[in-house]
Enzyme design. Sequence first.
Site, PDB file in Angstrom:
ATOM      1  N   LYS A  91     -12.132  -1.651  11.623  1.00  0.00           N
ATOM      2  CA  LYS A  91     -10.959  -0.765  11.212  1.00  0.00           C
ATOM      3  C   LYS A  91     -10.705  -0.439  12.271  1.00  0.00           C
ATOM      4  O   LYS A  91     -11.246  -0.091  13.445  1.00  0.00           O
ATOM      5  CB  LYS A  91     -11.258   0.235  10.264  1.00  0.00           C
ATOM      6  CG  LYS A  91     -10.130   0.873   9.449  1.00  0.00           C
ATOM      7  CD  LYS A  91      -9.834  -0.051   8.399  1.00  0.00           C
ATOM      8  CE  LYS A  91      -8.834   0.710   7.244  1.00  0.00           C
ATOM      9  NZ  LYS A  91      -8.634   0.011   6.095  1.00  0.00           N
ATOM     10  N   GLY A 191      -1.033   8.333  -8.784  1.00  0.00           N
ATOM     11  CA  GLY A 191      -0.273   7.693  -7.796  1.00  0.00           C
ATOM     12  C   GLY A 191       0.249   6.191  -8.321  1.00  0.00           C
ATOM     13  O   GLY A 191      -0.276   5.372  -8.368  1.00  0.00           O
ATOM     14  N   VAL A 192       1.518   5.970  -8.353  1.00  0.00           N
ATOM     15  CA  VAL A 192       2.185   4.893  -8.589  1.00  0.00           C
ATOM     16  C   VAL A 192       3.109   4.426  -7.384  1.00  0.00           C
ATOM     17  O   VAL A 192       4.232   4.029  -7.859  1.00  0.00           O
ATOM     18  CB  VAL A 192       3.125   5.072  -9.855  1.00  0.00           C
ATOM     19  CG1 VAL A 192       1.920   5.337 -11.150  1.00  0.00           C
ATOM     20  CG2 VAL A 192       3.862   6.473  -9.870  1.00  0.00           C
ATOM     21  N   GLY A 193       2.622   4.223  -6.197  1.00  0.00           N
ATOM     22  CA  GLY A 193       3.249   3.616  -5.163  1.00  0.00           C
ATOM     23  C   GLY A 193       3.162   2.422  -4.970  1.00  0.00           C
ATOM     24  O   GLY A 193       3.366   1.551  -5.803  1.00  0.00           O
ATOM     25  N   LYS A 194       2.781   1.680  -3.785  1.00  0.00           N
ATOM     26  CA  LYS A 194       2.636   0.534  -3.598  1.00  0.00           C
ATOM     27  C   LYS A 194       1.803  -0.364  -4.562  1.00  0.00           C
ATOM     28  O   LYS A 194       2.004  -1.496  -5.341  1.00  0.00           O
ATOM     29  CB  LYS A 194       1.994   0.116  -2.252  1.00  0.00           C
ATOM     30  CG  LYS A 194       2.919   0.191  -1.220  1.00  0.00           C
ATOM     31  CD  LYS A 194       2.841  -0.408   0.216  1.00  0.00           C
ATOM     32  CE  LYS A 194       1.761   0.434   1.119  1.00  0.00           C
ATOM     33  NZ  LYS A 194       1.473  -0.142   2.375  1.00  0.00           N
ATOM     34  N   VAL A 195       0.484   0.252  -4.811  1.00  0.00           N
ATOM     35  CA  VAL A 195      -0.537  -0.452  -5.797  1.00  0.00           C
ATOM     36  C   VAL A 195      -0.152   0.065  -7.331  1.00  0.00           C
ATOM     37  O   VAL A 195      -0.215  -0.787  -8.105  1.00  0.00           O
ATOM     38  CB  VAL A 195      -1.843  -0.228  -5.339  1.00  0.00           C
ATOM     39  CG1 VAL A 195      -3.122  -0.836  -6.293  1.00  0.00           C
ATOM     40  CG2 VAL A 195      -2.139  -1.081  -4.045  1.00  0.00           C
ATOM     41  N   GLY A 196      -0.173   1.345  -7.358  1.00  0.00           N
ATOM     42  CA  GLY A 196       0.034   1.804  -8.872  1.00  0.00           C
ATOM     43  C   GLY A 196       1.032   1.453  -9.808  1.00  0.00           C
ATOM     44  O   GLY A 196       0.725   0.937 -10.918  1.00  0.00           O
ATOM     45  N   HIS A 197       2.155   1.097  -9.141  1.00  0.00           N
ATOM     46  CA  HIS A 197       3.075   0.603 -10.085  1.00  0.00           C
ATOM     47  C   HIS A 197       2.946  -0.732 -10.459  1.00  0.00           C
ATOM     48  O   HIS A 197       3.349  -1.262 -11.593  1.00  0.00           O
ATOM     49  CB  HIS A 197       4.675   0.821  -9.308  1.00  0.00           C
ATOM     50  CG  HIS A 197       4.991  -0.426  -8.562  1.00  0.00           C
ATOM     51  ND1 HIS A 197       4.855  -0.639  -7.180  1.00  0.00           N
ATOM     52  CD2 HIS A 197       5.911  -1.395  -8.725  1.00  0.00           C
ATOM     53  CE1 HIS A 197       5.199  -1.558  -6.604  1.00  0.00           C
ATOM     54  NE2 HIS A 197       5.905  -2.167  -7.638  1.00  0.00           N
TER      55      HIS A 197
END
Length: 368
Positions: A91, A191-197
């Site tokens: 990382k 959390g419904v951003g990049k992944v959540g939506h």
Amino acid sequence: MTDVTGASADVLHTLFHSDQGGHEQVVLCQDRASGLKAVIAIHSTALGPALGGTRFYPYATEAAAVADALNLARGMSYKNAMAGLDHGGGKAVIIGDPERDKTEELLLAYGRMVASLGGRYVTACDVGTYVADMDVVARECRWTTGRSPENGGAGDSSVLTAFGVYQGMRASAQHLWGDPSLRGRTVGVAGVGKVGHHLVGHLRDEGAQVVITDVRADAVQRVLDLHPAGVTAVADTEALIRVEGLDIYAPCALGGALDDATVPVLTAAVVCGAANNQLAHPGVEKDLADRGILYAPDYVVNAGGVIQVADELHGFDFDRCKAKAAKIFDTTLAIFARAKEDGIPPAAAADRIAEQRMAEARGSRAAH
């Protein structure tokens, strides 16, 4: 206290002596002209070149940046091992505010730093970095994934991350209720951003009822507009975890979502989400088990994204990636079975399986 290099002594102690140590290599990078200050941590190359994203974040101290890099790199070793990838864990973190400090010159300088490792570390996107940034980094470094399709990349990895979490949910349902179907189940997504939506889309396609929340009102509204039926919103995570009749809780925002305050009031029977490092401390998983809540280890179910970016190194094929991400269902079931057999929580079972795979790879190398 610092040593002659100027590195904080507690950072060196973390690297060489603590449970978070055991890393093969940690590189401190600086380019004064562009303002780049970065840390690249390689935890293990037992299974192959270390693979993990680049986080761009305004850390309070350099020591905090190093500690985060070490922790995240170690987590990537386990994630890649459980995903069946021929990659170790690494990382990188860039210290700074991405909104203010990110420039083309800085990203190019960072690309040169990664390239100087000669392929021991392969980078990708993470918090604060995006596909367009990886396109810039790739101009200086061929060991860059998560690039745009126009530049030979796989593009947005959140699509398969969401698909993998959905498979983890199906496996959890199979283990707990004897049926992988989520039809009629109520799932809370924080959390419904990049992944959540994307995850909400899978759930609605199968007929699940979904309750959502997000700190950004526009993100919530976008999901409500896309799914006018079967989706409701609540004010915040505090309200979401207390929703009566919740079957599954999916933390899909920042880490540390499961702590001493949330676990006692959580109504869901399953926790399965996309966020990294969901357990605030190691004792939380026992608290979940004591309450009879099934925890699907985050680094197992959210591995769809790393599966996607790893495939990019071999000429990206979406169908091949989706087929591999679908196996998260079987991997999650195997972890639950191992946990039951060994009498340990699922995260401990996942750790054992990952450690076994890395140990076998090291042993095979030594034999040759």
